[in-house]
Enzyme design. Structure first.
Site, short mmCIF file in Angstrom:
data_model
loop_
_atom_site.label_atom_id
_atom_site.label_comp_id
_atom_site.label_asym_id
_atom_site.label_seq_id
_atom_site.Cartn_x
_atom_site.Cartn_y
_atom_site.Cartn_z
N LYS A 1 0.84 -1.21 0.00
CA LYS A 1 0.00 0.00 0.00
C LYS A 1 0.87 1.26 0.00
CE LYS A 1 -3.79 -2.49 1.95
NZ LYS A 1 -4.26 -3.24 3.09
N GLN B 1 -5.48 -2.35 9.16
CA GLN B 1 -5.16 -3.63 8.52
C GLN B 1 -5.72 -4.80 9.33
OE1 GLN B 1 -3.64 -3.80 5.51
NE2 GLN B 1 -3.80 -6.03 5.50
N ASP C 1 -11.81 1.59 2.91
CA ASP C 1 -12.01 0.14 2.77
C ASP C 1 -13.47 -0.17 2.41
OD1 ASP C 1 -9.97 -1.74 3.04
OD2 ASP C 1 -9.89 -1.53 5.22
N1 GUN Z 1 -6.41 -7.51 5.14
C1 GUN Z 1 -6.39 -8.16 3.96
N2 GUN Z 1 -7.03 -7.43 3.02
C2 GUN Z 1 -7.47 -6.31 3.62
C3 GUN Z 1 -8.20 -5.17 3.17
O1 GUN Z 1 -8.60 -5.04 2.01
N3 GUN Z 1 -8.44 -4.22 4.11
C4 GUN Z 1 -8.05 -4.34 5.39
N4 GUN Z 1 -8.36 -3.35 6.22
N5 GUN Z 1 -7.38 -5.38 5.84
C5 GUN Z 1 -7.09 -6.37 4.95
#
Ligand code: GUN
Length: 286
Positions: free
Chosen positions: A52, A96, A119
């Site tokens: 990210k 996350q 998200d």
């Molecule tokens: N963990 C794995 N994929 C994601 C996601 O798209 N968003 C978040 N917040 N955590 C994740």
């Protein structure tokens, strides 16, 4: 031979469009910023967060990673999220997942301000998505899947779409987005009867069940478009999807690979949602 819907090219195009929107915001004195909260030492999460940061840098978005120890309490985490909600220089917040076992993801998600929920996980965004309201932040994975579908089939109206898996993060919002695109949507899950037969009649099959190579050629029709959301390890420890690519690919019209498919689009949509959050904040100030 099926058409392979590659995430790399589509994600690059998506990020290029984001970078242009970022430039336009910078000309108005706004620097889009994504805050990522990472609690603990989950190795996969560390890799995702690094991805990210890289995507943000490519798009010109500022990334701020807040690393918190495994011992973080629920209150400390909620206070961190609340502070980010109040911080006007932060446009998007992502906590996350998964969180360490002693922390509740649901209460953290519910604490994120909906206007910063890039998200698309908060109840407000979930509701807006199911209403088909364009103000929503669409959850990144389903939104990325829709872009992949449109790349091979610009008119989805009337298509029979089958979604395998009913998770809140993928299956349910995926069904909402397909419905908004006028597909006829069937949702299947672990209790569904005659699963292979239902899937065989699908024009569009989205596999999001988290079972390595579960979808075999018995599940597909020859004109099907197959979107593989799975991210699993096979018996040799190799990354693979929910679809048995080698047997399904020759039997369908189009298919996404794993790796190199949906995952890359998920990341690109996060960038798109972040720039949208910054644009919205800019409109509110104007
Ligand atoms: N963990 C794995 N994929 C994601 C996601 O798209 N968003 C978040 N917040 N955590 C994740």
């Amino acid at each position: 031979m099926a058409q392979i819907i590659r995430g790399k090219e589509l994600a690059a195009l998506c990020k290029q469009q984001v970078a242009e929107r970022v430039k336009a915001l910078e000309e108005r004195g706004v620097k889009p910023c994504l805050a990522v909260v990472l609690v603990g030492e989950n190795p996969a999460s560390k890799v995702y967060v690094a991805g990210k940061e890289k995507d943000c840098a490519e798009c010109g978005i500022l990334s701020r990673v807040l690393r918190m120890p495994e011992t973080t309490t629920q209150e400390e985490l909620l206070d961190t999220v609340k502070a980010l909600n109040e911080d006007e220089s932060v446009h998007g917040i992502l906590v996350q997942l998964p969180l360490p076992e002693n922390l509740s993801a649901q209460s953290v998600i519910e604490t994120i301000a909906p206007e910063k929920d890039v998200d698309g996980f908060t109840p407000i965004n979930t509701g807006l998505v199911s209403l088909g309201d364009a103000r929503a932040f669409y959850p990144c994975t389903p939104s990325g899947c829709m872009k992949m579908l449109y790349s091979v089939c610009p008119d989805l109206a009337g298509k029979r779409a089958v979604v395998l898996g009913r998770s809140n993060i993928v299956g349910k919002p995926m069904a909402s987005l397909l419905l908004a695109a006028d597909c006829t949507v069937t949702m299947c899950h672990s209790k569904t009867k005659d699963l292979a037969q239902i899937c065989r009649n699908a024009d569009i099959l989205v596999a999001a069940i988290g079972k390595a190579k579960f979808v075999t050629k018995e599940f597909v029709g020859k004109d099907a478009i197959v979107i593989d959301v799975g991210m699993n390890r096979d018996e040799n420890g190799k990354l693979c999807g929910d679809v048995d690519f080698d047997s399904v690919e020759p039997a369908v019209y189009a298919i996404t690979p794993v790796p190199g498919g949906v995952g890359l689009m998920t990341r690109a949509v996060l960038m798109e949602n972040t720039v949208k959050a910054a644009e919205n904040a800019c409109k509110t100030l104007a």
